[in-house]
Design an enzyme around this catalytic site. Structure first.
Site, short mmCIF file in Angstrom:
data_model
loop_
_atom_site.label_atom_id
_atom_site.label_comp_id
_atom_site.label_asym_id
_atom_site.label_seq_id
_atom_site.Cartn_x
_atom_site.Cartn_y
_atom_site.Cartn_z
N GLY A 54 0.81 -1.22 0.00
CA GLY A 54 0.00 0.00 0.00
C GLY A 54 0.84 1.26 0.00
O GLY A 54 0.54 2.22 -0.72
N CYS A 55 1.91 1.26 0.76
CA CYS A 55 2.78 2.44 0.85
C CYS A 55 3.54 2.67 -0.44
O CYS A 55 3.75 3.81 -0.86
CB CYS A 55 3.74 2.30 2.03
SG CYS A 55 2.86 2.24 3.61
N THR A 56 3.92 1.59 -1.10
CA THR A 56 4.60 1.72 -2.39
C THR A 56 3.64 2.26 -3.44
O THR A 56 3.99 3.15 -4.21
CB THR A 56 5.18 0.36 -2.83
OG1 THR A 56 6.13 -0.06 -1.85
CG2 THR A 56 5.84 0.45 -4.19
N ALA A 84 3.17 6.03 -2.69
CA ALA A 84 4.36 6.81 -3.04
C ALA A 84 4.52 6.92 -4.55
O ALA A 84 4.82 7.99 -5.08
CB ALA A 84 5.61 6.20 -2.41
#
Length: 154
Positions: free
Chosen positions: A44-46, A49
C-alpha cells in the site's frame, strides 16, 4: 484533534539527503501535501508513493510540495526513494514525535501507524485531512482535488 483551519504544527526532520526539512520554511511560499504512511516498501505504501511520484508534476504546477513521513530510518527512506525514483522528500520520524503532533491514529487494532494526508496551504493552515488505510492511492487524488479548488479561489 487538529481540524480544518488550524495552523499546522511546525516541525523539522531529516530528509533522505540528510538535509533538514522545516515546515515553517514553506510558509508564505508553497502549499504542502504532508502524508503519513506506515512503512517503506509495503504494498500500500509503495502504491501511494508511486502515485504521488507519477503525479508529482501536477502537484508542482498547483504550487505544492509533497512530503512523506514514516517512522522508518533515513537509510530505509534512501533505499525506498532510489528504488522507486521518488522526486519528493521522505522524512524520518523515528521517534514518532511529528506523528503525535499531527494526532495521526494507529490502525489495524493499534498494530500499525496510520495513513493520513494533510493539505496545508501556503499560509500554513490545514485545508484538508484524509484518513484511510485501505485507499492508499485515493490520498493522491483527494489532495489534488483540494489543491485545485484552493488554486481556483486564490
Amino acid at each position: 484533534m487538529l481540524q480544518i483551519g488550524d495552523l499546522a504544527p511546525d516541525f523539522s526532520l531529516k530528509t533522505t539527503t540528510g538535509d533538514t526539512f522545516q515546515l515553517s520554511d514553506y510558509r508564505g511560499k508553497r502549499s504542502i501535501v504532508l502524508y503519513f504512511y506506515p512503512k517503506d516498501d509495503t504494498p500500500g505504501c509503495t502504491a501511494e508513493a508511486c502515485s504521488f511520484r507519477d503525479q508529482y508534476e501536477d502537484f508542482q504546477e498547483l504550487g505544492a510540495e509533497v512530503v512523506g513521513v514514516s517512522s522508518d530510518s533515513e537509510t530505509s527512506h534512501q533505499k525506498f526513494t532510489q528504488k522507486h525514483r521518488l522526486p519528493f522528500p521522505l522524512l524520518a520520524d523515528t521517534g514518532g514525535r511529528v506523528r503525535k503532533q499531527y494526532e495521526v491514529p494507529r490502525a489495524l487494532l493499534g498494530l500499525l501507524p496510520g495513513r493520513v494526508t494533510f493539505v496545508i496551504d501556503a499560509e500554513g493552515r490545514i485545508q484538508y485531512i484524509f484518513n484511510s488505510m485501505n485507499r492508499a492511492t485515493d490520498h493522491v487524488s483527494e489532495a489534488k482535488q483540494v489543491l485545485t479548488k484552493l488554486r481556483a479561489t486564490t
